[in-house]
Write a protein that holds these residues in place. Structure first.
Motif, PDB file in Angstrom:
ATOM      1  N   ALA A  79      -1.978 -10.680   5.708  1.00 19.16           N
ATOM      2  CA  ALA A  79      -2.274  -9.300   5.686  1.00 19.16           C
ATOM      3  C   ALA A  79      -1.880  -9.080   4.097  1.00 19.16           C
ATOM      4  O   ALA A  79      -2.120  -8.336   3.207  1.00 19.16           O
ATOM      5  CB  ALA A  79      -0.892  -8.502   5.927  1.00 19.16           C
ATOM      6  N   ALA A  80      -1.273 -10.445   3.793  1.00 18.82           N
ATOM      7  CA  ALA A  80      -0.086 -10.722   2.271  1.00 18.82           C
ATOM      8  C   ALA A  80      -1.841 -11.132   1.385  1.00 18.82           C
ATOM      9  O   ALA A  80      -2.523 -10.890   0.390  1.00 18.82           O
ATOM     10  CB  ALA A  80       0.422 -11.726   1.691  1.00 18.82           C
ATOM     11  N   LEU A  81      -3.005 -11.963   2.400  1.00 15.40           N
ATOM     12  CA  LEU A  81      -3.700 -12.535   1.612  1.00 15.40           C
ATOM     13  C   LEU A  81      -5.087 -11.795   1.235  1.00 15.40           C
ATOM     14  O   LEU A  81      -5.760 -11.536   0.330  1.00 15.40           O
ATOM     15  CB  LEU A  81      -4.852 -13.626   2.993  1.00 15.40           C
ATOM     16  CG  LEU A  81      -3.947 -15.226   2.018  1.00 15.40           C
ATOM     17  CD1 LEU A  81      -4.103 -15.899   3.845  1.00 15.40           C
ATOM     18  CD2 LEU A  81      -4.302 -15.765   1.239  1.00 15.40           C
ATOM     19  N   PRO A 221      -2.063   3.318  -4.635  1.00 20.82           N
ATOM     20  CA  PRO A 221      -1.179   1.719  -4.773  1.00 20.82           C
ATOM     21  C   PRO A 221      -1.122   1.225  -5.578  1.00 20.82           C
ATOM     22  O   PRO A 221      -2.536   0.992  -6.082  1.00 20.82           O
ATOM     23  CB  PRO A 221      -0.920   1.659  -3.227  1.00 20.82           C
ATOM     24  CG  PRO A 221      -3.162   1.632  -3.203  1.00 20.82           C
ATOM     25  CD  PRO A 221      -3.213   3.192  -3.431  1.00 20.82           C
ATOM     26  N   ALA A 222      -0.350   0.686  -5.779  1.00 21.01           N
ATOM     27  CA  ALA A 222      -0.323  -0.253  -6.792  1.00 21.01           C
ATOM     28  C   ALA A 222      -0.914  -1.691  -6.607  1.00 21.01           C
ATOM     29  O   ALA A 222      -1.017  -1.981  -5.568  1.00 21.01           O
ATOM     30  CB  ALA A 222       1.331  -0.716  -7.718  1.00 21.01           C
ATOM     31  N   ASP A 223      -1.477  -1.910  -7.717  1.00 16.51           N
ATOM     32  CA  ASP A 223      -2.234  -3.704  -7.034  1.00 16.51           C
ATOM     33  C   ASP A 223      -1.434  -4.486  -6.280  1.00 16.51           C
ATOM     34  O   ASP A 223      -0.032  -4.929  -7.323  1.00 16.51           O
ATOM     35  CB  ASP A 223      -2.956  -4.383  -8.374  1.00 16.51           C
ATOM     36  CG  ASP A 223      -3.993  -3.072  -7.957  1.00 16.51           C
ATOM     37  OD1 ASP A 223      -4.778  -2.465  -7.995  1.00 16.51           O
ATOM     38  OD2 ASP A 223      -4.842  -3.300  -9.909  1.00 16.51           O
ATOM     39  N   ALA A 224      -1.610  -5.152  -5.887  1.00 21.85           N
ATOM     40  CA  ALA A 224      -0.563  -6.905  -5.529  1.00 21.85           C
ATOM     41  C   ALA A 224      -0.175  -7.209  -6.568  1.00 21.85           C
ATOM     42  O   ALA A 224      -0.903  -7.795  -6.891  1.00 21.85           O
ATOM     43  CB  ALA A 224      -1.815  -7.128  -4.178  1.00 21.85           C
ATOM     44  N   THR A 225       0.788  -7.936  -6.514  1.00 20.23           N
ATOM     45  CA  THR A 225       1.183  -8.869  -7.575  1.00 20.23           C
ATOM     46  C   THR A 225       1.782 -10.107  -6.490  1.00 20.23           C
ATOM     47  O   THR A 225       2.141  -9.876  -5.867  1.00 20.23           O
ATOM     48  CB  THR A 225       2.186  -8.662  -8.677  1.00 20.23           C
ATOM     49  OG1 THR A 225       2.958  -7.849  -8.091  1.00 20.23           O
ATOM     50  CG2 THR A 225       1.313  -7.233  -9.866  1.00 20.23           C
ATOM     51  N   GLY A 226       1.775 -11.212  -7.390  1.00 14.68           N
ATOM     52  CA  GLY A 226       3.059 -12.179  -6.580  1.00 14.68           C
ATOM     53  C   GLY A 226       1.304 -12.856  -5.802  1.00 14.68           C
ATOM     54  O   GLY A 226       0.928 -12.346  -5.191  1.00 14.68           O
ATOM     55  N   GLY A 227       2.442 -14.466  -4.616  1.00 19.34           N
ATOM     56  CA  GLY A 227       1.599 -15.223  -3.789  1.00 19.34           C
ATOM     57  C   GLY A 227       1.469 -14.446  -2.950  1.00 19.34           C
ATOM     58  O   GLY A 227       2.517 -13.374  -2.599  1.00 19.34           O
ATOM     59  N   ALA A 228       0.914 -14.565  -2.011  1.00 24.74           N
ATOM     60  CA  ALA A 228       0.422 -13.858  -0.910  1.00 24.74           C
ATOM     61  C   ALA A 228       2.205 -14.757  -0.008  1.00 24.74           C
ATOM     62  O   ALA A 228       2.258 -13.222   0.836  1.00 24.74           O
ATOM     63  CB  ALA A 228      -0.893 -14.244   0.096  1.00 24.74           C
ATOM     64  N   PHE A 229       2.753 -16.061   0.436  1.00 24.36           N
ATOM     65  CA  PHE A 229       3.417 -16.473   0.378  1.00 24.36           C
ATOM     66  C   PHE A 229       4.758 -15.779   0.443  1.00 24.36           C
ATOM     67  O   PHE A 229       5.144 -15.525   1.434  1.00 24.36           O
ATOM     68  CB  PHE A 229       3.657 -18.503   0.626  1.00 24.36           C
ATOM     69  CG  PHE A 229       4.190 -18.905   1.520  1.00 24.36           C
ATOM     70  CD1 PHE A 229       4.241 -19.068   2.460  1.00 24.36           C
ATOM     71  CD2 PHE A 229       6.122 -19.020   0.708  1.00 24.36           C
ATOM     72  CE1 PHE A 229       4.552 -19.747   3.561  1.00 24.36           C
ATOM     73  CE2 PHE A 229       6.298 -19.020   1.973  1.00 24.36           C
ATOM     74  CZ  PHE A 229       6.034 -19.881   3.192  1.00 24.36           C
ATOM     75  N   SER A 230       5.131 -15.596  -0.547  1.00 25.13           N
ATOM     76  CA  SER A 230       5.804 -14.916  -1.824  1.00 25.13           C
ATOM     77  C   SER A 230       6.304 -13.508  -0.827  1.00 25.13           C
ATOM     78  O   SER A 230       7.350 -12.962  -1.029  1.00 25.13           O
ATOM     79  CB  SER A 230       6.001 -15.267  -2.838  1.00 25.13           C
ATOM     80  OG  SER A 230       5.343 -14.491  -3.551  1.00 25.13           O
ATOM     81  N   ARG A 231       4.805 -13.138  -0.690  1.00 24.18           N
ATOM     82  CA  ARG A 231       4.834 -11.876  -0.471  1.00 24.18           C
ATOM     83  C   ARG A 231       5.232 -10.887   0.670  1.00 24.18           C
ATOM     84  O   ARG A 231       6.490 -10.579   1.747  1.00 24.18           O
ATOM     85  CB  ARG A 231       3.751 -10.693  -1.282  1.00 24.18           C
ATOM     86  CG  ARG A 231       3.694 -10.308  -2.604  1.00 24.18           C
ATOM     87  CD  ARG A 231       2.619 -10.102  -3.030  1.00 24.18           C
ATOM     88  NE  ARG A 231       2.593  -8.233  -2.950  1.00 24.18           N
ATOM     89  CZ  ARG A 231       1.559  -8.368  -1.770  1.00 24.18           C
ATOM     90  NH1 ARG A 231       1.258  -8.492  -0.554  1.00 24.18           N
ATOM     91  NH2 ARG A 231       1.808  -6.625  -1.750  1.00 24.18           N
ATOM     92  N   ALA A 232       4.917 -11.928   2.096  1.00 27.32           N
ATOM     93  CA  ALA A 232       4.654 -12.201   2.975  1.00 27.32           C
ATOM     94  C   ALA A 232       6.520 -12.030   3.547  1.00 27.32           C
ATOM     95  O   ALA A 232       6.986 -11.931   4.122  1.00 27.32           O
ATOM     96  CB  ALA A 232       3.702 -12.985   3.869  1.00 27.32           C
ATOM     97  N   ARG A 367       5.539  -1.283   2.170  1.00 28.30           N
ATOM     98  CA  ARG A 367       6.158  -3.095   2.897  1.00 28.30           C
ATOM     99  C   ARG A 367       5.340  -2.982   4.391  1.00 28.30           C
ATOM    100  O   ARG A 367       5.185  -3.768   5.204  1.00 28.30           O
ATOM    101  CB  ARG A 367       6.721  -3.007   3.311  1.00 28.30           C
ATOM    102  CG  ARG A 367       7.740  -4.068   1.783  1.00 28.30           C
ATOM    103  CD  ARG A 367       8.909  -4.457   1.643  1.00 28.30           C
ATOM    104  NE  ARG A 367       9.447  -4.386   0.334  1.00 28.30           N
ATOM    105  CZ  ARG A 367      10.398  -4.092  -0.879  1.00 28.30           C
ATOM    106  NH1 ARG A 367      10.509  -2.846  -0.153  1.00 28.30           N
ATOM    107  NH2 ARG A 367      10.842  -4.246  -1.256  1.00 28.30           N
ATOM    108  N   GLY A 368       4.665  -1.816   4.707  1.00 26.96           N
ATOM    109  CA  GLY A 368       4.618  -0.985   6.112  1.00 26.96           C
ATOM    110  C   GLY A 368       3.544  -2.526   7.066  1.00 26.96           C
ATOM    111  O   GLY A 368       3.674  -3.053   7.930  1.00 26.96           O
ATOM    112  N   THR A 369       2.905  -3.293   5.786  1.00 28.54           N
ATOM    113  CA  THR A 369       0.867  -3.919   6.972  1.00 28.54           C
ATOM    114  C   THR A 369       2.296  -4.716   6.888  1.00 28.54           C
ATOM    115  O   THR A 369       1.892  -5.345   8.244  1.00 28.54           O
ATOM    116  CB  THR A 369      -0.052  -3.249   5.962  1.00 28.54           C
ATOM    117  OG1 THR A 369      -0.382  -1.934   5.778  1.00 28.54           O
ATOM    118  CG2 THR A 369      -0.742  -4.396   6.565  1.00 28.54           C
ATOM    119  N   ILE A 370       2.757  -5.537   5.958  1.00 34.80           N
ATOM    120  CA  ILE A 370       2.910  -6.575   5.898  1.00 34.80           C
ATOM    121  C   ILE A 370       4.298  -6.978   7.368  1.00 34.80           C
ATOM    122  O   ILE A 370       3.741  -7.947   7.664  1.00 34.80           O
ATOM    123  CB  ILE A 370       3.418  -6.949   5.323  1.00 34.80           C
ATOM    124  CG1 ILE A 370       2.036  -7.309   3.636  1.00 34.80           C
ATOM    125  CG2 ILE A 370       4.114  -8.803   5.028  1.00 34.80           C
ATOM    126  CD1 ILE A 370       2.745  -8.216   2.355  1.00 34.80           C
TER     127      ILE A 370
END
Length: 453
Positions: A79-81, A221-232, A367-370
């Protein structure tokens, strides 16, 4: 002179063409369908693999357990990817992995290779899509009809089982399990060009608003920032402070145990123990998929209109009763009571997904989807534990009866947990937004932590 994107309401403008959101949803449905085949196939291939290699039920169950575990654990990172790199890139790569695992399995000669192809490759590929794809598409592309779309996309997995499982079982019995594996690989690959041509990350990529969004109030929605691993991991840390998250996760783990882990993997071998031909048992399991389509779509429709918690209590209750009765229903031939089990279990199979996803959106907002990805990970942990546990029970006692009864008890626990989810947090949480509020909110602020008081 710029033109405001279209919202998708037919009454909001003169453009009566099909909103692009529905095309994206259609291709997502096909992607989930293509990935579903191998998840359903192990149950049909366990008997021929045992005959050829002599592998025990426990060994084959271990491979399936790795598959199911990865299918869930990769979901929140997927999901984060998707947020970071795009849906079509992640989905296309995932389908290729599924094809490599299915196609590569034809060269197996040892049980460790079963763990590699069935477990690692297939688990990683299917886990990179799974139900987080359905949640991502429904959340990004729809404001109205979110529950319905989530139900339809979830039904894609059941449809894949319906289409692929009978020919897989027939090929495995008549031609061999290798031909069946190649059919699965082809089913995954054929969807890749469609994904690349149609799938886009956001409605703005097509110059439109999400379906049903109000042009006067909608804020992208705001664009995703940060790495997928850290966001998850951040989403997990955020959600884990809430009792409701753990209640949802445990209940959904039981959902996985009593669907993918028990019935999905062990129904065919159990029916075979009672003298039922493999192809007949596979046909019954495919019929579960038929009714699952109707049940999941109906569940999505109901989720848009009723309290998701009450729906979950009903779903787990019906499932528990069905599992309790199953040992007396299995026999050499198909009879009316077995058909009734197929109908009830099919309608209930993944009807739990739309209300569970809706509760994640309601309780955890942006954050609901992740967070749903993590809840889905627990689903697959439960499935993996049940897959290997039921295999061990069969090897130890010579019957699956105790596995079915254990699943019935777990369903009672899941119903109780669903009843208490969010009851103390729904009214006062600044992030507890319903579907309409979430889609129309102008707030871009980070939601406050959800904690149960």
């Amino acid at each position: 002179m710029s033109t405001a994107p279209s919202s998708g309401h037919r009454s909001a403008g003169r453009d009566h063409r099909i909103h692009p959101a529905w095309w994206v949803a259609a291709v997502a449905f096909l992607a989930l369908l293509g990935a579903a085949g191998f998840r359903a196939a192990p149950g049909a291939l366990m008997v021929p693999l045992h005959h050829e290699f002599g592998w025990s039920t426990s060994v084959m169950s271990l491979a399936v357990s790795i598959n199911l575990l990865l299918f869930g654990l990769i979901a929140p990172f997927a999901a984060a990817l998707m947020d970071r790199f795009g849906m079509r890139q992640v989905i296309s790569a995932a389908l290729v992995l599924v094809a490599c695992g299915a196609g590569g399995s034809v060269f197996m000669t040892a049980s460790w290779q079963l763990l590699l192809f069935w477990g690692l490759l297939i688990g990683t590929g299917t886990g990179s899509m799974a139900l987080v794809l359905a949640a991502t598409v429904s959340t990004r592309w729809f404001v109205e009809r979110r529950g319905l779309v989530m139900g339809v996309l979830t039904a894609g997995s059941a449809t894949g089982q319906l289409i692929i499982l009978p020919p897989v079982a027939s090929l495995a019995e008549s031609t061999g399990w290798r031909a069946a594996s190649l059919v699965i690989a082809a089913a995954a690959l054929v969807v890749v060009p469609l994904v690349w041509a149609v799938m886009r990350d956001h409605p703005s990529d097509r110059g439109v608003l999400p379906y049903g969004a109000d042009p006067n109030t909608y804020t992208p929605p705001a664009d995703a920032t940060g790495g997928a691993f850290s966001r998850a991991l951040e989403a997990l840390a955020f959600a884990s402070r809430s009792w409701s998250f753990w209640a949802l996760a445990i209940a959904f783990a039981i959902c996985g145990a009593t669907t993918n882990g028990l019935i999905g993997i062990h129904f065919i071998p159990s029916a075979h123990d009672h003298g039922m031909p493999t192809t007949v048992a596979a046909g019954l399991l495919a019929a579960v998929g038929v009714f699952d389509i109707a049940g999941t779509i109906a569940s999505g429709w109901l989720t848009d209109r009723f309290d998701p918690r009450k729906l979950l209590v009903a779903y787990y209750g019906f499932r528990g009763v069905s599992l309790l009765l199953l040992p007396w229903l299995l026999s050499e031939t198909v009879h009316p009571s077995m058909i009734m089990f197929v109908v009830i279990y099919g309608l209930d199979w993944v009807a739990t997904v739309p209300p569970t996803a809706a509760l994640c959106r309601e309780l955890f907002g942006q954050r609901g989807t992740i967070v749903f990805g993590w809840v889905f990970a627990s689903h697959q942990v439960g499935a993996a534990a049940a897959a290997i546990g039921a295999g061990a029970i069969r090897d130890s006692f010579g019957t699956y009866t105790y596995a079915w009864w254990g699943g019935a008890v777990l369903c009672v626990i899941a119903a109780a947990l669903s009843f208490v989810v969010g009851t103390r947090r729904r009214a006062d949480s600044p992030d507890a937004l319903g579907d309409d509020q979430a889609g129309r909110s102008n707030s871009a602020a980070t939601p406050a932590p959800v904690t149960d008081r």
